[in-house]
Write a protein that holds these residues in place. Structure first.
Motif, PDB file in Angstrom:
ATOM      1  N   ALA A  81      30.592  37.938  77.403  1.00 56.05           N
ATOM      2  CA  ALA A  81      31.011  36.845  76.524  1.00 56.05           C
ATOM      3  C   ALA A  81      30.321  36.964  75.173  1.00 56.05           C
ATOM      4  O   ALA A  81      29.271  37.604  75.046  1.00 56.05           O
ATOM      5  N   TRP A  82      30.932  36.352  74.196  1.00 55.79           N
ATOM      6  CA  TRP A  82      30.359  36.232  72.866  1.00 55.79           C
ATOM      7  C   TRP A  82      30.105  34.751  72.578  1.00 55.79           C
ATOM      8  O   TRP A  82      30.970  33.903  72.823  1.00 55.79           O
ATOM      9  N   PHE A  83      28.927  34.481  72.041  1.00 59.44           N
ATOM     10  CA  PHE A  83      28.578  33.158  71.546  1.00 59.44           C
ATOM     11  C   PHE A  83      28.176  33.314  70.084  1.00 59.44           C
ATOM     12  O   PHE A  83      27.921  34.422  69.609  1.00 59.44           O
ATOM     13  N   ARG A  84      28.096  32.204  69.385  1.00 65.47           N
ATOM     14  CA  ARG A  84      27.627  32.255  68.005  1.00 65.47           C
ATOM     15  C   ARG A  84      26.802  31.020  67.697  1.00 65.47           C
ATOM     16  O   ARG A  84      26.958  29.976  68.322  1.00 65.47           O
ATOM     17  N   GLN A  85      25.925  31.184  66.722  1.00 66.16           N
ATOM     18  CA  GLN A  85      25.091  30.068  66.295  1.00 66.16           C
ATOM     19  C   GLN A  85      24.991  30.068  64.783  1.00 66.16           C
ATOM     20  O   GLN A  85      24.477  31.011  64.182  1.00 66.16           O
ATOM     21  N   ALA A  86      25.494  28.999  64.191  1.00 64.58           N
ATOM     22  CA  ALA A  86      25.395  28.810  62.752  1.00 64.58           C
ATOM     23  C   ALA A  86      24.100  28.069  62.425  1.00 64.58           C
ATOM     24  O   ALA A  86      23.550  27.374  63.287  1.00 64.58           O
ATOM     25  N   PRO A  87      23.603  28.202  61.196  1.00 61.78           N
ATOM     26  CA  PRO A  87      22.360  27.519  60.827  1.00 61.78           C
ATOM     27  C   PRO A  87      22.449  26.010  61.064  1.00 61.78           C
ATOM     28  O   PRO A  87      23.429  25.365  60.666  1.00 61.78           O
ATOM     29  N   GLY A  88      21.453  25.485  61.749  1.00 63.62           N
ATOM     30  CA  GLY A  88      21.418  24.056  61.994  1.00 63.62           C
ATOM     31  C   GLY A  88      22.318  23.560  63.103  1.00 63.62           C
ATOM     32  O   GLY A  88      22.405  22.352  63.350  1.00 63.62           O
ATOM     33  N   LYS A  89      22.986  24.484  63.775  1.00 65.65           N
ATOM     34  CA  LYS A  89      23.906  24.097  64.851  1.00 65.65           C
ATOM     35  C   LYS A  89      23.489  24.764  66.167  1.00 65.65           C
ATOM     36  O   LYS A  89      22.738  25.723  66.178  1.00 65.65           O
ATOM     37  N   GLU A  90      24.004  24.225  67.248  1.00 61.98           N
ATOM     38  CA  GLU A  90      23.731  24.795  68.555  1.00 61.98           C
ATOM     39  C   GLU A  90      24.603  26.036  68.779  1.00 61.98           C
ATOM     40  O   GLU A  90      25.664  26.184  68.170  1.00 61.98           O
ATOM     41  N   ARG A  91      24.128  26.875  69.674  1.00 60.43           N
ATOM     42  CA  ARG A  91      24.914  28.053  70.015  1.00 60.43           C
ATOM     43  C   ARG A  91      26.162  27.613  70.766  1.00 60.43           C
ATOM     44  O   ARG A  91      26.101  26.755  71.650  1.00 60.43           O
ATOM     45  N   GLU A  92      27.298  28.226  70.402  1.00 57.45           N
ATOM     46  CA  GLU A  92      28.560  27.830  71.003  1.00 57.45           C
ATOM     47  C   GLU A  92      29.326  29.044  71.525  1.00 57.45           C
ATOM     48  O   GLU A  92      29.204  30.155  71.014  1.00 57.45           O
ATOM     49  N   PHE A  93      30.116  28.783  72.539  1.00 59.56           N
ATOM     50  CA  PHE A  93      30.960  29.811  73.139  1.00 59.56           C
ATOM     51  C   PHE A  93      32.057  30.218  72.162  1.00 59.56           C
ATOM     52  O   PHE A  93      32.666  29.368  71.504  1.00 59.56           O
ATOM     53  N   VAL A  94      32.321  31.517  72.083  1.00 58.89           N
ATOM     54  CA  VAL A  94      33.391  32.034  71.239  1.00 58.89           C
ATOM     55  C   VAL A  94      34.508  32.634  72.104  1.00 58.89           C
ATOM     56  O   VAL A  94      35.671  32.255  71.982  1.00 58.89           O
ATOM     57  N   SER A  95      34.118  33.552  72.984  1.00 55.17           N
ATOM     58  CA  SER A  95      35.120  34.250  73.785  1.00 55.17           C
ATOM     59  C   SER A  95      34.458  34.920  74.976  1.00 55.17           C
ATOM     60  O   SER A  95      33.276  35.259  74.935  1.00 55.17           O
ATOM     61  N   GLY A  96      35.229  35.091  76.042  1.00 55.56           N
ATOM     62  CA  GLY A  96      34.724  35.770  77.224  1.00 55.56           C
ATOM     63  C   GLY A  96      35.802  36.637  77.846  1.00 55.56           C
ATOM     64  O   GLY A  96      37.002  36.419  77.624  1.00 55.56           O
ATOM     65  N   ILE A  97      35.373  37.620  78.625  1.00 57.12           N
ATOM     66  CA  ILE A  97      36.304  38.549  79.243  1.00 57.12           C
ATOM     67  C   ILE A  97      35.820  38.876  80.649  1.00 57.12           C
ATOM     68  O   ILE A  97      34.615  39.032  80.886  1.00 57.12           O
ATOM     69  N   SER A  98      36.758  38.979  81.565  1.00 57.51           N
ATOM     70  CA  SER A  98      36.418  39.278  82.950  1.00 57.51           C
ATOM     71  C   SER A  98      35.999  40.739  83.115  1.00 57.51           C
ATOM     72  O   SER A  98      36.170  41.560  82.218  1.00 57.51           O
ATOM     73  N   GLU A  99      35.480  41.030  84.303  1.00 58.02           N
ATOM     74  CA  GLU A  99      34.959  42.364  84.568  1.00 58.02           C
ATOM     75  C   GLU A  99      36.019  43.444  84.374  1.00 58.02           C
ATOM     76  O   GLU A  99      35.726  44.522  83.838  1.00 58.02           O
TER      77      GLU A  99
END
Length: 124
Positions: free
Chosen positions: A35-53
């Motif tokens: 999976a990919w997550f992202r975190q912008a300045p001053g914000k919590e880390r958030e889910f972006v995308s995920g992929i199965s095995e």
């Protein structure tokens, strides 16, 4: 131990594209879904995308659906995030993560192994 290394970040203009890569090494048998997550300045880390095995299932946050595409090449132990039509609000540090389950989770608490991240900056 599992190591995840993200590359591909950079400075782009709004509307441009970037392709992020995540290489998994070490005890790769312990990583199935990615999976990919992202975190912008001053914000919590958030889910972006995920992929199965096996790559047959993908999941996207509503904010990136239709613009980002996640994929993987298991022979290369690598996951990708193709990001098109980038917006200033996409600017963040992007993190790759994975775990032993076949399908990705949207909750960062489910993941133990994380890369150090790659910076994405989008100018307007």
């Amino acid at each position: 131990q599992v190591t995840l290394v993200e590359t591909g970040g950079g400075l782009v203009q709004a509307g441009d594209s970037l392709r992020l890569s995540c290489v998994v090494s070490g005890y790769t048998d312990s990583v199935a879904a990615l999976a990919w997550f992202r975190q912008a300045p001053g914000k919590e880390r958030e889910f972006v995308s995920g992929i199965s095995e096996n790559g047959g299932y993908t999941d996207y946050a509503d904010s990136v659906k239709g613009r980002f595409i996640i994929s993987r090449n298991n022979a290369k132990y690598t996951a990708y995030l193709q990001m098109d039509s980038l917006k200033p609000e996409d600017a963040a540090v992007y993190y790759c993560t994975g775990y032993a389950r076949d399908y990705p989770s949207r909750s960062e608490q489910d993941y133990r192994n994380w890369g150090k991240g790659t910076h994405v900056t989008v100018s307007s």
